[in-house]
Enzyme design. Sequence first.
Site, PDB file in Angstrom:
ATOM      1  N   ARG A 215       0.838  -1.204   0.000  1.00  0.00           N
ATOM      2  CA  ARG A 215       0.000   0.000   0.000  1.00  0.00           C
ATOM      3  C   ARG A 215       0.875   1.257   0.000  1.00  0.00           C
ATOM      4  NH1 ARG A 215      -4.147  -3.229   3.189  1.00  0.00           N
ATOM      5  NH2 ARG A 215      -2.915  -3.023   5.089  1.00  0.00           N
ATOM      6  N   PHE A 231     -11.670  -4.859  -5.522  1.00  0.00           N
ATOM      7  CA  PHE A 231     -11.710  -5.739  -4.347  1.00  0.00           C
ATOM      8  C   PHE A 231     -11.231  -4.944  -3.118  1.00  0.00           C
ATOM      9  CE2 PHE A 231     -10.442  -8.122  -8.132  1.00  0.00           C
ATOM     10  CZ  PHE A 231     -11.476  -9.044  -8.244  1.00  0.00           C
ATOM     11  N   ASP A 253     -16.100  -3.142  -4.721  1.00  0.00           N
ATOM     12  CA  ASP A 253     -16.156  -4.455  -4.095  1.00  0.00           C
ATOM     13  C   ASP A 253     -17.552  -5.012  -4.315  1.00  0.00           C
ATOM     14  OD1 ASP A 253     -14.216  -5.844  -1.701  1.00  0.00           O
ATOM     15  OD2 ASP A 253     -16.275  -6.585  -1.837  1.00  0.00           O
ATOM     16  N   SER A 254     -17.653  -6.329  -4.434  1.00  0.00           N
ATOM     17  CA  SER A 254     -18.964  -6.951  -4.624  1.00  0.00           C
ATOM     18  C   SER A 254     -19.798  -6.898  -3.360  1.00  0.00           C
ATOM     19  CB  SER A 254     -18.808  -8.405  -5.079  1.00  0.00           C
ATOM     20  OG  SER A 254     -18.116  -9.159  -4.090  1.00  0.00           O
ATOM     21  N   ALA A 283     -16.495  -7.449  -9.930  1.00  0.00           N
ATOM     22  CA  ALA A 283     -15.242  -6.945 -10.493  1.00  0.00           C
ATOM     23  C   ALA A 283     -15.175  -7.131 -12.004  1.00  0.00           C
ATOM     24  CB  ALA A 283     -14.059  -7.636  -9.822  1.00  0.00           C
ATOM     25  N   ASP A 300      -6.486  -6.745  -6.063  1.00  0.00           N
ATOM     26  CA  ASP A 300      -6.126  -7.598  -4.919  1.00  0.00           C
ATOM     27  C   ASP A 300      -7.296  -8.520  -4.596  1.00  0.00           C
ATOM     28  OD1 ASP A 300      -4.809  -8.678  -2.736  1.00  0.00           O
ATOM     29  OD2 ASP A 300      -5.346  -7.032  -1.381  1.00  0.00           O
ATOM     30  N   CYS A 340      -3.146 -14.065  -3.575  1.00  0.00           N
ATOM     31  CA  CYS A 340      -2.911 -14.526  -2.204  1.00  0.00           C
ATOM     32  C   CYS A 340      -3.180 -16.029  -2.088  1.00  0.00           C
ATOM     33  CB  CYS A 340      -3.759 -13.751  -1.208  1.00  0.00           C
ATOM     34  SG  CYS A 340      -5.533 -13.940  -1.421  1.00  0.00           S
TER      35      CYS A 340
END
Length: 396
Positions: A215, A231, A253-254, A283, A300, A340
Amino acid sequence: MSNGLCKLYLKPRKEESLLRFHPWIFSGAVASASGRAEDGDLVEVYDAGGRFMGTGHYQAGSITVRILSFRPATIDHSFWMERLGAAYGVRRALGLCADDNDTFRLVYGEGDMLPGLIVDVYGSMAVVQAHSVGMHRSRMAVAAALKETLGDGLRCVYYKSEGTLPPRMASSGENAFLLGEAPEEAIAVEKGLRFHVDWQKGQKTGFFVDQRENRALLEGYARGRQVLNMFCYTGGFSVYAMRGDAAAVHSVDSSARAVGLTERNVELNFPGDARHRAFAADAFEFLGGMPGGYDLIALDPPAFAKRREVLRNALLGYRKLNALAMEKIAAGGILFTFSCSQVVSRNDFRLAIFSAAAQTGRHVRILHQLTQPADHPVSIYHPEGEYLKGLVVLVE
């Protein structure tokens, strides 16, 4: 040894990984046992010739034992104090325990020689997460050692393991405070920025502490740019971009709950700032339908693959997602893109990004290769601990 612990004996040559200090013993490596071990019990492990190899937590399943000590040891209060004290010393040496930063991962499982245990610190709160039955059964001992290690700076310890324990443990893994009571409000400070932490209903322990350094890197690229944070979850990249003097920041974001949390965090740091807008949207739909103009995009996503069986579909997902972003990003734009997923290797991810770039036909250059920060240390003997990988690319 005469401590009453069940003894597991390995098949010939199955001790070789333990000699290299890998802390996992798989079920197929065990030949016999001196007694019956229950989930979460401490057991001693011996090779086929009767040589002591380690003490660890037993659990029925693929990973049968997670080794806590490769030397004879009593797993008592002194053990927890020694391990937590060592972990805390590393975080202090990293400068993470400061007035402008009170948010960090104190324990990262195998990386801190405590397999199955995660501890994140948010100011005066610690959130404990067990990924093994043994650590679940040790939670009160961990909480007591945490209080003694962190002292008066720690006011409460929250246990959040309902989603990380085996299904058969669901009823006993209830989320609850192990020490202290719920604060009126949990505010985490990271590099001078403040964030509301949804420690009760949020993902993981409530905040993604593993993206702190990434970040900050994005902040340095943000000046004057039109930034899109996909996200967004808690809005970490968005808040850093705003401090970096971005011209505009859009968060997507969803989850409407995540979008709301992002808006609260932006308001907490930049009240009334009209540069920020947030959208609750899928997204892929948002990227597919958006106009050009963004010249800094952060991708992300959550883990696309948690099991190796779905790796191929996950890589296709990363390729599609990144191709959409590369197609729409302005010329000279910067893309921060991450995975991730532990089962996605660094080479797998890089190949997916290469494929996305080739699909768009744009000139793409790698500026940075990113990973998890130092409070998520990877044991040289346990490479599985490396899960976060990222690339910063210039798209022309």
